[in-house]
Design an enzyme around this catalytic site. Structure first.
Site, short mmCIF file in Angstrom:
data_model
loop_
_atom_site.label_atom_id
_atom_site.label_comp_id
_atom_site.label_asym_id
_atom_site.label_seq_id
_atom_site.Cartn_x
_atom_site.Cartn_y
_atom_site.Cartn_z
CB VAL C 77 18.38 -5.07 90.31
CG1 VAL C 77 18.83 -6.42 89.78
CG2 VAL C 77 19.56 -4.16 90.58
CB CYS C 78 14.60 -7.35 86.58
SG CYS C 78 13.24 -8.55 86.46
CB ILE C 79 12.70 -8.44 92.08
CG1 ILE C 79 12.89 -9.24 93.36
CG2 ILE C 79 11.29 -8.61 91.52
CD1 ILE C 79 12.12 -8.70 94.54
#
Lengths: 119, 101, 129
Positions: C77-79
C-alpha cells in the site's frame, strides 16, 4: 535495472489527485535513474498551462512542480497537436520544454518503450 | 502491440476517445466494467466499418461485465466475448497493456 | 509470466477492486506468478481491516487477506496515499501519535519505489482504476 518508461498523463490537475500522484511516480522513477518519457494526453495537457496558482484552493501549484523535471533529467515532454487544437491552445500557452508531436511520431516513441504506465 | 483496456463508459468519459487517438494497427481493445457500454457507441461502431482508418486487430469484451449489465443481446461480431482467464492470456500476449479511465 | 497489479480506486465505490481480485485469482489459476499487488490513490482503502460491508456483500479486505495468505502474495500500500486517507498500521499510528490503526499484515505500507520495482520486475503491470 534501467528501463525506458512511458508515462501517460491524462487528467487535468486540481480536480482529481491523478495528475499529482502521477507526478510523484515520475519523480520516484527519476530518482531511481529510469529513462522517462511523458505524454500529456487529452485533458492531461491542462497540466502544462502557464500561470497556474493553486494557493487559493489549498493545492500545490502543479505547473511549478512540472518545471523541476529537467533537473531530474526528464526532458521528453510531449503533447499531441490534436489535443492542443481541441482545447484552443498553442505552445505559447504552455510551460517551456514541451514538444508537439503527431500521431505517427507518438507511434515511433511507443515502439521504443520497455514499459508504459498511465495516470 | 498494445492491449487497451477501456474501463469507463464512452457516454460520460473520454477513455475510449483518447485511446482511439493513439491506436496503432497491431493493437487490440478490451472492453471491461462500464467500458462494455462502448458496444452501443458510434465511436466504437465507426472503427468496425470497412472505411475506418485506425482499426484495432481485435476487439474483446469481458463477458461477465457484458452479461451483468444485460448487454448480452446487444453484443455482436466482430466483438469477441472473453472470460477472465482469456483476458489474462491476452495481457500476456501483448507487449504493453494500457488502462483507460 | 510475471504479473503485477495496480489498484487505484476505492472498494465499493468503483468496480476496480473486484475486477483486480478476479484478475488476480485468474492469474493464479492460469499458472502465472503475481509479483506484487500495489494499492495507490483511493485503492489504499482496500487495506482497511475495519471495512464492514453487509453480510451478503463481499468483504474486500478479507478477500485480499485470504488470497495473500493462501498464495504468499505481496500486498503493498502506498504509504503517503494511505496515511493522508487515514489508513495506518500500528507502527505508523505510534509514529504519528494516532489513537488507532486499521491495517496490518499481509498489507504492507511502503513507498512508490515498490510500484517502480513492480513495473521493472514484472512482465506486465495491469492497472485497475
Amino acid at each position: 535495472m534501467k528501463k525506458k518508461i512511458l508515462v501517460l498523463m491524462r487528467q487535468a490537475p486540481y480536480g482529481s489527485s491523478l495528475a499529482r500522484d502521477g507526478l510523484d511516480y515520475i519523480l520516484t522513477s527519476a530518482a531511481y535513474d529510469q529513462d522517462i518519457t511523458i505524454l500529456f494526453l487529452g485533458d492531461g495537457v491542462w497540466q502544462l498551462l502557464k500561470q497556474q496558482n493553486g494557493k487559493s484552493i489549498y493545492a500545490k501549484t502543479h505547473s511549478a512542480s512540472l518545471e523541476v523535471l529537467p533537473m531530474y533529467d526528464i526532458e521528453s515532454l510531449y503533447v499531441l497537436s490534436d489535443d492542443l487544437e481541441d482545447r484552443q491552445l498553442s505552445l505559447n500557452d504552455l510551460i517551456p520544454g514541451v514538444e508537439i508531436i503527431e500521431k505517427d511520431e507518438f507511434h515511433q516513441i511507443m515502439n521504443t518503450q520497455d514499459s508504459v504506465i498511465g495516470f | 502491440m498494445t492491449l487497451h483496456l477501456i474501463q469507463r463508459s464512452p457516454f460520460t468519459h473520454q477513455a475510449l476517445s483518447n485511446c482511439l487517438k493513439t491506436l496503432m494497427p497491431e493493437d487490440s481493445i478490451l472492453l471491461m466494467e462500464d467500458g462494455v457500454y462502448s458496444i452501443q457507441h458510434p465511436l466504437l461502431q465507426d472503427i468496425l466499418t470497412p472505411a475506418a482508418q485506425a482499426k484495432p486487430t481485435s476487439i474483446y469484451a469481458l463477458i461477465d461485465d457484458v452479461n451483468a449489465r444485460g448487454l448480452e443481446a446487444f453484443n455482436h461480431t466482430p466483438i469477441l466475448n472473453i472470460s477472465m482467464a482469456e483476458f489474462v492470456e491476452q495481457c500476456a500476449q501483448h507487449k504493453h497493456v494500457i488502462s483507460w479511465y | 509470466m510475471k504479473f503485477s497489479l495496480l489498484v487505484l480506486s476505492s472498494p465499493y465505490s468503483r468496480q476496480a477492486s473486484e475486477s483486480a481480485l478476479r484478475f488476480a485469482k485468474s492469474c493464479i489459476d492460469n499458472g502465472h506468478t503475481l509479483y506484487r499487488i500495489f494499492f495507490y490513490q483511493d485503492g489504499v482503502q482496500n487495506a482497511s481491516q475495519l471495512q464492514t460491508p453487509a453480510q451478503d456483500e463481499l468483504n474486500l479486505h478479507k478477500e485480499w487477506q485470504s488470497l495473500a495468505e493462501n498464495h504468499d502474495l505481496d500486498l503493498v500500500v502506498c504509504i503517503a496515499a494511505a496515511l493522508k486517507r487515514g489508513v495506518l498500521n500500528k507502527e505508523e499510528a505510534d509514529r504519528y501519535d494516532q489513537a488507532a490503526f486499521n491495517t496490518d499484515a499481509p498489507f504492507e505500507l511502503s513507498g512508490l519505489g515498490q510500484l517502480l520495482d513492480a513495473q521493472l520486475q514484472s512482465d506486465r503491470l495491469i492497472t485497475f482504476a
